[in-house]
Design a protein around this motif. Structure first.
Motif, short mmCIF file in Angstrom:
data_model
loop_
_atom_site.label_atom_id
_atom_site.label_comp_id
_atom_site.label_asym_id
_atom_site.label_seq_id
_atom_site.Cartn_x
_atom_site.Cartn_y
_atom_site.Cartn_z
N LEU A 141 0.59 -1.68 -0.66
CA LEU A 141 0.06 -0.07 0.06
C LEU A 141 1.09 1.35 0.44
CD1 LEU A 141 -2.62 -0.92 2.72
CD2 LEU A 141 -2.86 -0.70 0.11
N LYS A 142 1.28 1.21 0.50
CA LYS A 142 3.09 2.47 0.96
C LYS A 142 4.34 1.71 0.99
CE LYS A 142 -0.63 5.40 2.30
NZ LYS A 142 -1.11 6.60 3.28
N GLU A 143 5.35 3.06 0.51
CA GLU A 143 6.68 2.77 1.81
C GLU A 143 6.92 3.89 1.45
OE1 GLU A 143 10.64 1.68 -0.99
OE2 GLU A 143 8.93 1.94 -2.05
N PHE A 144 7.89 4.25 2.84
CA PHE A 144 8.24 5.65 2.98
C PHE A 144 9.87 5.07 3.01
CE2 PHE A 144 4.31 5.15 5.15
CZ PHE A 144 3.59 6.45 4.75
N ASP A 145 10.52 5.77 3.19
CA ASP A 145 12.29 5.76 3.16
C ASP A 145 12.80 7.19 4.47
OD1 ASP A 145 14.63 6.23 3.67
OD2 ASP A 145 15.38 7.28 1.25
N ILE A 146 12.91 6.24 5.86
CA ILE A 146 12.84 6.28 7.13
C ILE A 146 14.79 7.30 7.29
CG2 ILE A 146 11.28 5.46 7.66
CD1 ILE A 146 12.81 3.76 9.08
N GLY A 147 15.42 6.64 5.86
CA GLY A 147 16.69 6.67 5.93
C GLY A 147 17.25 6.43 6.88
#
Length: 851
Positions: A141-147
């Protein structure tokens, strides 16, 4: 095992890593308990309805962190597949209880996280630096780059939020609707084990030093609940159950507590002697599950009252009926409750993240038992042995061999430094402490441990890390203790080729190891002086156990991570043994080689400019650059009083720098001075190591001239041969000067320069002459200004003065007047005579004038 207020009579078994199980976690429906075995931390399932016990996987450390789905049908964990000895590939998986099948969420990697579930079935997990949100059908559903890479990234029950830690081990809140991030932990120090409250409003987490914090997501309030471990929420989202560990006269003890989230209420659940209850969890039905750290047993207890509905939903009554205490039968788990289809492709296609490069430095290995003298019982010597490994890494000490008989005869080149008396750099290490057999031991062990573990000791010594830091500094290393250790600080030291001594919780008593490297997935490479804890019971325990000889390069997982190895926080910390670093930076080694001194002799006075000197020598193996070299100071008001700064000083190995600077004294009182330098990154060092007999600090007393005297009085004709001048004493004066003039505003001349009392007789006066006097107060720093002036004189002999010698009244009755007075000194006696028409005045002593 007893409830609050009861005591146990059982003896205290000295074990630190028992066989058995840990980490019980209730399924939301209260039917199942997830468990991890104490040795490898695989994943196990206990069915309370059927009393059956199943092994889901024996994959090491997979059971350390697991999450249930809200419908109790799925379990998220991380599967570890061994590729080489002590190295693993990681696969985020979901275990389906209905299908008894493990579903892979992504392909093998070196760094992924533990899948967690929202109430609506969404799944969240990390893969490399990314967070993936999957639907109940496993679609992305979603993807986030948190570093950064975070292992525990639990999604909130309502699916709105996700929490993770960064490389400084601070907690961040990710808004899954907007993608916005907010740091929850602004203060220094590491956090891990974040746990959501059922209402998704609050978050509980542990700090690396064993404290329990609660964060209110909406109000942003933070509540400090003090020391607590392994928090679990009650269904009402108001109370938290947790464990504590303390050290008492009875030995190691631990109990369970229930506290309100804001810390306003704390209720003991157990108060059991000779026992360490750990890993509590409360089911939605109110049942309590927990483990025994000493025996590895798992217990469940019914609530004292049934859970009652309220207007705000389900609310638990925070009490338990220990008469219902039941030990689970975990003697023989059944195999093959689930399986992995090796041909099943990962749900998330195309994911491949490899970050398994290792940074490591070569630190020589010394074992605390097998490389120390036969006469020394080194089972308690992890601190001194770790410090020695670091010192040997820097080639500071020469070899000092000893022959050791265990585990087989061999020569140890450095082991004697741990326990024998030796001298180095002007210091003799002859302080003694008791070893594990009660015998006296010296060297690094005695210096660091002292007598704290001797049977009759009553002295409260500072923390061993403080003595260790001093010990390392005495050997020319820059050392300090970091009570707020973080991953980024550790990797920074290793990148600069500085080993780090780590106080871990590999054992319940605390255990020092040398950190010498790392993997990017937060696996720490160590030299463990007691052996490799991953090899099992030979590492832990007391009695005949002496560890194993495989501690060089032992791999351990950072707190909050499970990469297939034992965790550095394997045991709950007590208040005196948090995770901490002892730094040992030794490639550059500035040392003060000539004592700090003031060139001018005392006394030192306000307004005077003084000169400071000392010599700084680089005793290290590489050049060092100082942004500033100076003598720092604090004045009588504790304000900065530095000498002049010398900028951009570079010293090659064994090169010296002779500092000389000046300072003008502005205040009277005590001054404290110290040698200091500032590195190019802005860090000050005000405790520079010194050679033997050399002082890097200096204290002086500065004075000022005294105030001017008050109360100056000169006698007015009291004496015929002198004028006496008196005044009030002045604080700080050790002598006075007296000045005289013949008129009040005339020129004053010094007539007495070393008067040590508060009076002076001026005998160089002329009778009848009037004088004016002033006084100055003096000490070694000078004299005050003039005091106020006062007039005085010395009297002459008595003399009669009159306006006429006689008066003739004749025969008239008119009146006549005339004046008489003493125009000399002393007392005048006189007579008056008349012959009816004349009046005569004659002195009976002195002389007469005015005839």
């Amino acid at each position: 095992m007893t409830g609050a207020g009861a005591r146990a009579d059982q003896s205290y078994p000295r074990l630190t890593s028992p066989a058995g199980y840990r980490n019980p976690r209730w399924s939301p429906n209260g039917r199942y308990l997830l468990l991890a075995d104490a040795k490898r931390e695989g994943v196990y399932l206990y069915d309370l309805y059927t009393s059956s016990f199943w092994e889901i996987t024996s994959s090491p450390s997979s059971g350390r962190w697991c999450y249930w789905s809200s419908d109790s049908t799925k379990i998220g964990f991380k599967l570890l597949v061994e590729t080489t000895e002590s190295e693993f590939e990681q696969i985020p998986v979901v275990y389906d209880l209905d299908q008894r099948e493990i579903v892979k969420l992504a392909g093998p990697t070196s760094a992924c996280g533990v899948p967690s579930f929202a109430n609506d079935g969404k799944i969240a997990f990390s893969f490399g630096h990314s967070i993936y949100i999957l639907g109940p059908d496993f679609t992305v559903l979603k993807e986030f780059d948190i570093g950064c890479y975070a292992n525990l990234t639990p999604i909130s029950p309502d699916g709105r939020w996700l929490v993770y830690n960064d490389d400084t081990d601070r907690l961040w809140l990710l808004d899954l609707e907007t993608g916005n991030k907010r740091c929850l932990t602004l203060e220094e120090g590491g956090y891990f084990r974040p746990v959501w409250s059922p209402d998704s409003r609050k978050l509980a987490a542990n700090t690396f030093d064993g404290k329990l914090k609660v964060f209110d997501i909406l109000s942003t309030q933070v509540f400090d609940l003090g020391y607590g471990w392994e928090p679990a929420w009650c269904p009402d989202s108001l109370y938290i159950v947790f464990s504590t560990v303390s050290r008492s006269a009875l030995g190691k003890e631990g109990d369970l507590y229930l506290a309100r989230y804001d810390g306003s209420e704390e209720i003991p659940i157990t108060q059991t002697a000779y026992e360490v209850e750990v890993s509590p969890d409360i089911a939605a039905t109110g049942w309590l599950a927990f483990g025994s750290h000493l025996t590895g047993k798992i217990f469940i207890v019914a609530p004292a009252e049934e859970i009652k509905p309220s207007e705000t939903g389900i609310q638990i009554v925070p009490s338990f009926d220990f008469s219902t205490l039941k030990e689970l039968d975990l003697s023989s788990p059944k195999k093959s409750h689930g399986y992995i289809n090796p041909t099943t492709a990962a749900v998330v296609k195309g994911l491949l993240y490899k970050s398994d490069a290792v940074e490591s430095i070569d630190v020589p290995y010394v074992h605390q038992v097998y490389d120390t003298p036969n006469s020394f019982d080194g089972r308690w010597a992890c601190s001194a042995t770790s410090a020695l490994m670091v010192i040997v890494y820097y080639n500071i000490l020469p070899k000092w061999p000893c022959n050791v008989n265990i585990p087989e005869p061999h020569e140890s080149p450095f082991g004697r430094y741990v326990s024998d008396v030796y001298a180095f750099n002007g210091y003799t290490y002859d302080i003694w402490g008791c070893d594990a057999s009660g015998n006296r031991a010296y060297g690094g062990y005695g210096y660091i441990v002292r007598q704290r573990w001797c049977p009759d000791n009553t002295i409260q010594y500072p923390h061993t890390s403080e003595y260790m830091g001093d010990y390392l500094q005495n050997h020319g290393l820059n050392s300090s203790v970091d009570w707020t250790a973080t991953w980024s600080e550790f990797t920074s030291e290793i990148n600069n080729e500085f080993p780090v001594i780590i106080l871990t919780k590999l054992t319940s008593s605390g255990h020092y190891v040398v950190g010498r490297g790392y993997y990017a997935n937060r696996t720490v490479v160590t030299n463990d002086p007691f052996g490799d804890a991953n090899l099992g019971d030979t590492y832990y325990g007391y009695g005949s156990s002496l560890g194993n000889y495989y501690g060089e390069g032992a791999l351990y997982d950072w707190p909050g991570y499970n990469n297939g190895h034992v965790s550095l926080m394997q045991c709950a910390p007590d208040t005196s043994r948090p995770l901490l670093f002892v730094y040992a930076e030794g490639t550059v080694n500035p040392v003060v080689t000539s004592s700090l001194k003031i060139v001018e002799s005392s006394p030192y006075c306000v307004g005077e400019t003084i000169t400071a000197q000392f010599t700084l020598t680089n005793k290290g193996t590489a050049p060092i650059t100082f942004d500033v070299v100076t003598v720092g100071g604090r004045d009588p008001d504790n304000e900065v009083a530095d000498f002049t700064w010398d900028y951009n000083v570079t010293l090659d190995p064994n090169e010296s720098y002779a500092y000389q600077g000046s300072l003008t004294i502005t205040k009277a009182g005590n001054y404290h001075f110290f040698c200091a330098y500032r590195t190019p990154d802005g860090v000050w060092n005000t405790s520079i190591p010194t050679e033997s007999g050399v002082d890097s600090t200096l204290d002086i007393v500065c004075k000022t001239s005294p105030n001017q005297p008050t109360g100056v009085l000169a006698t007015d004709g009291t004496y015929t041969d002198r004028v006496r001048i008196t005044w009030n004493a002045v604080s700080g004066a050790n002598r006075y000067e007296v000045y005289r003039a013949t008129s009040q505003y005339g020129s004053y001349s010094l007539i007495a320069g070393n008067v040590t009392t508060t009076s002076y007789d001026d005998t160089s006066v002329s009778a009848g002459q009037r004088y004016w006097y002033k006084v100055k107060a003096c000490n070694a720093c000078g004299c005050s200004g003039y005091s106020g002036a006062d007039e005085g004189w010395a009297a002459s002999n008595p003399a009669l003065c009159k306006s006429t010698s006689s008066l003739d009244f004749g025969t008239s009755a008119t009146s006549r007047t005339f004046e008489v007075w003493n125009c000399g000194g002393g007392t005048l006696n006189y007579t008056i005579s008349d012959d009816r028409t004349w009046i005569s005045v004659s002195p009976t002593s002195g002389s007469s004038t005015g005839e």
